[in-house]
Design an enzyme around this catalytic site. Structure first.
Site, PDB file in Angstrom:
ATOM      1  CG  ASP A 163     -57.621 -21.941 -48.219  1.00 52.73           C
ATOM      2  OD1 ASP A 163     -57.188 -21.146 -47.380  1.00 52.73           O
ATOM      3  OD2 ASP A 163     -56.886 -22.606 -48.964  1.00 52.73           O
ATOM      4  CG  HIS A 180     -56.060 -31.122 -48.501  1.00 48.07           C
ATOM      5  ND1 HIS A 180     -54.972 -31.918 -48.194  1.00 48.07           N
ATOM      6  CD2 HIS A 180     -55.756 -29.875 -48.078  1.00 48.07           C
ATOM      7  CE1 HIS A 180     -54.062 -31.170 -47.601  1.00 48.07           C
ATOM      8  NE2 HIS A 180     -54.498 -29.926 -47.522  1.00 48.07           N
TER       9      HIS A 180
HETATM   10  N1  CMC Z   1     -63.683 -28.638 -57.136  1.00 48.27           N
HETATM   11  C1  CMC Z   1     -64.143 -29.591 -57.966  1.00 48.27           C
HETATM   12  N2  CMC Z   1     -63.510 -30.770 -58.160  1.00 48.27           N
HETATM   13  C2  CMC Z   1     -62.381 -30.965 -57.460  1.00 48.27           C
HETATM   14  C3  CMC Z   1     -61.860 -30.021 -56.569  1.00 48.27           C
HETATM   15  C4  CMC Z   1     -62.560 -28.825 -56.428  1.00 48.27           C
HETATM   16  N3  CMC Z   1     -62.118 -27.886 -55.584  1.00 48.27           N
HETATM   17  N4  CMC Z   1     -60.725 -30.496 -56.023  1.00 48.27           N
HETATM   18  C5  CMC Z   1     -60.543 -31.708 -56.547  1.00 48.27           C
HETATM   19  N5  CMC Z   1     -61.535 -31.998 -57.408  1.00 48.27           N
HETATM   20  C6  CMC Z   1     -61.679 -33.216 -58.167  1.00 48.27           C
HETATM   21  C7  CMC Z   1     -60.824 -33.133 -59.433  1.00 48.27           C
HETATM   22  O1  CMC Z   1     -61.544 -32.585 -60.513  1.00 48.27           O
HETATM   23  C8  CMC Z   1     -60.480 -34.590 -59.635  1.00 48.27           C
HETATM   24  O2  CMC Z   1     -61.637 -35.243 -60.127  1.00 48.27           O
HETATM   25  P1  CMC Z   1     -61.539 -36.472 -61.154  1.00 48.27           P
HETATM   26  O3  CMC Z   1     -60.703 -37.510 -60.446  1.00 48.27           O
HETATM   27  O4  CMC Z   1     -62.953 -36.841 -61.387  1.00 48.27           O
HETATM   28  O5  CMC Z   1     -60.838 -35.893 -62.352  1.00 48.27           O
HETATM   29  C9  CMC Z   1     -60.270 -35.098 -58.217  1.00 48.27           C
HETATM   30  O6  CMC Z   1     -61.122 -34.284 -57.417  1.00 48.27           O
HETATM   31  C10 CMC Z   1     -58.823 -35.009 -57.741  1.00 48.27           C
HETATM   32  O7  CMC Z   1     -58.403 -33.645 -57.870  1.00 48.27           O
HETATM   33  P2  CMC Z   1     -56.923 -33.149 -58.188  1.00 48.27           P
HETATM   34  O8  CMC Z   1     -56.992 -31.753 -58.679  1.00 48.27           O
HETATM   35  O9  CMC Z   1     -56.238 -34.161 -59.054  1.00 48.27           O
HETATM   36  O10 CMC Z   1     -56.290 -33.231 -56.751  1.00 48.27           O
HETATM   37  P3  CMC Z   1     -54.902 -32.611 -56.307  1.00 48.27           P
HETATM   38  O11 CMC Z   1     -54.471 -33.386 -55.143  1.00 48.27           O
HETATM   39  O12 CMC Z   1     -53.958 -32.512 -57.464  1.00 48.27           O
HETATM   40  O13 CMC Z   1     -55.268 -31.112 -55.939  1.00 48.27           O
HETATM   41  C11 CMC Z   1     -56.116 -29.258 -54.776  1.00 48.27           C
HETATM   42  C12 CMC Z   1     -55.567 -30.688 -54.656  1.00 48.27           C
HETATM   43  C13 CMC Z   1     -56.260 -28.680 -53.378  1.00 48.27           C
HETATM   44  C14 CMC Z   1     -55.161 -28.401 -55.584  1.00 48.27           C
HETATM   45  C15 CMC Z   1     -57.487 -29.328 -55.476  1.00 48.27           C
HETATM   46  O14 CMC Z   1     -58.400 -30.051 -54.689  1.00 48.27           O
HETATM   47  C16 CMC Z   1     -58.036 -27.948 -55.783  1.00 48.27           C
HETATM   48  O15 CMC Z   1     -57.700 -27.380 -56.829  1.00 48.27           O
HETATM   49  N6  CMC Z   1     -58.890 -27.360 -54.886  1.00 48.27           N
HETATM   50  C17 CMC Z   1     -59.385 -26.020 -55.084  1.00 48.27           C
HETATM   51  C18 CMC Z   1     -58.359 -25.012 -54.573  1.00 48.27           C
HETATM   52  C19 CMC Z   1     -58.252 -25.003 -53.089  1.00 48.27           C
HETATM   53  O16 CMC Z   1     -59.248 -24.989 -52.365  1.00 48.27           O
HETATM   54  N7  CMC Z   1     -57.008 -24.970 -52.598  1.00 48.27           N
HETATM   55  C20 CMC Z   1     -56.709 -24.942 -51.156  1.00 48.27           C
HETATM   56  C21 CMC Z   1     -56.074 -26.221 -50.736  1.00 48.27           C
HETATM   57  S1  CMC Z   1     -56.015 -26.490 -48.985  1.00 48.27           S
HETATM   58  C22 CMC Z   1     -55.117 -25.211 -48.278  1.00 48.27           C
HETATM   59  C23 CMC Z   1     -53.840 -24.873 -48.908  1.00 48.27           C
HETATM   60  O17 CMC Z   1     -53.005 -25.730 -49.192  1.00 48.27           O
HETATM   61  O18 CMC Z   1     -53.614 -23.695 -49.121  1.00 48.27           O
END
Ligand code: CMC
Length: 380
Positions: free
Chosen positions: A317, A266
């Protein structure tokens, strides 16, 4: 990055994904990501989750106050009466189902519903916004029944929103636990600060485009797998894993191949999502009532396997998925159900934006070439 000199001097470094940027004030909800606290208008969702209804949450978001009995009865009646769609919109749903996803159909329905509304001054906008809250639930149920060639069940305005939706969807009465579970889900997802879809609704409203345009933007934004689309993908994963003993290999492979695991991570929460424990508790209850704990246990095992490998939070989610699946809701309706809840927050935010509007218009930093020499088409 090396930039053309004149750009480098005048434009500050962009913040990728607008992380940490505060774009406006709101009185609707606050998210404390460090402590894992979500509040609606100052009330902790831990206090609201099991003791209120979705209709009370709508009152809170629209009035900034919890309702007394009279106000709640009025809201329940208004939302109930709003669960009716114009005949032409039902025909559009029938025409679209099977040709596109339920979420795309819902986006089109929201857009079309705008054609049946008059432009009204701001003080008359809340009833129009509430109509959309009611209509979205009916549209989701109809999308499903229409594609299954099942007879449409008309709304019963005397029922609560969660109970009537389940009736319109399944055609049968639901248990008290099932109605409570959907109520909880609708309460918990109703608002969440400047999440992507809410922000897109506010950007659209900020141009003084109309309410239905703003909500159409929001539905489109919610559909993506990094936002509302994650609940469907999380359930697909839980079903694919299928047994507890397969979870370890599945998650290891996801990390090895650098796949995002849906329902985890998140932008704001540094500890587990404030909504997660409530959703997990209720998902467990639903599956206990079904006397079938298999998929719930697979979910728990996936959570453990992810956490054993990386300090990554469980978001809203993840346990929404087994909760909704336990209500016999097909996975491709999960994101439309998210919309059915978040419509409360979206509309409240659009009203808040209109009340104190300023165009939302950030800048981009241009990083392409400059001062290129123009050549006529014959010379290219
Ligand atoms: N699985 C594996 N690694 C993850 C995940 C994940 N779901 N989420 C974050 N990471 C890792 C990512 O690879 C990165 O690692 P590193 O720093 O080693 O490269 C680190 O954590 C930071 O991730 P980010 O993608 O830069 O974080 P963000 O703030 O840009 O993205 C997010 C947030 C929610 C888009 C992302 O965590 C994600 O893609 N999650 C999976 C999709 C998901 O569950 N979305 C629902 C979000 S909550 C409800 C909503 O808003 O609808």
């Amino acid at each position: 990055m090396s930039l053309p000199k004149d750009n480098k001097d005048s434009i500050p470094e962009p913040t990728k994904g607008l992380e940490g940027i505060v774009a406006a004030d709101t009185t609707l909800s606050s998210v404390n990501g460090e402590k894992g606290i979500l509040r609606y208008c100052g009330y902790n969702i831990d206090d609201l989750a099991f003791s209120t209804t979705f209709e009370e949450t709508i009152c809170l978001l629209y009035d900034n106050e919890l309702p007394n009995k009279e106000r709640l009865d009025e809201m329940t009646k208004n939302i109930g009466e709003a669960r009716v769609l114009p005949k032409e919109v039902i025909e559009i749903i029938t025409e679209l189902v099977g040709k596109t996803s339920p979420m795309s159909t819902l986006r089109t329905v929201v857009s079309v519903l705008g054609h049946y509304e008059k432009n009204v001054p701001l003080k008359e906008l809340p009833p129009k916004a509430l109509r959309l809250v009611g209509q979205i639930a009916t549209a989701v149920a109809m999308i499903h029944r229409s594609r299954e060639n099942l007879p449409i069940i008309e709304a019963d305005p005397t029922k609560g929103h969660a109970e009537d939706f389940l009736k319109m969807l399944h055609g049968t009465d639901s248990s008290k636990t099932q109605v409570n579970a959907l109520n909880l889900y609708l309460i918990l997802l109703a608002d969440h600060g400047f999440n992507a879809s809410t922000f897109s609704a506010r950007v659209t409203a900020g141009t003084l485009a109309n309410l239905h345009s703003a909500i159409t933007s929001a539905v489109g934004t919610l559909s993506g797998p990094l936002h509302g689309g994650a609940n469907e993908k999380a359930m697909d994963m839980i079903i694919e894993v299928g047994t507890k003993k397969k979870a370890s290999d599945y998650i290891q492979n996801a990390f090895d191949t650098k796949q995002k695991i849906m329902g985890f991570g998140h932008r704001v929460y540094k500890v587990d999502d404030a909504r997660k424990p409530h959703l997990k508790k209720m998902a467990k209850k639903i599956w206990e009532e079904k006397n079938d704990m298999k998929l719930f246990e697979v979910s728990e095992e996936i959570e453990k396997q992810v956490k054993d490998r990386k300090a990554i939070i469980t978001n809203v989610d993840f346990y929404s998925a087994p909760l909704l699946y336990g209500l016999d809701i097909p996975t491709d309706l999960f994101t439309p159900l998210f919309a059915m809840s978040r419509i409360a927050g979206w509309t409240a935010h659009v009203l808040e934006q209109y009340r104190n509007n300023r165009l939302i218009r950030p800048r981009a930093r241009y990083v392409g070439q400059i001062d290129r020499t123009f050549r006529p088409i014959e010379q290219r």
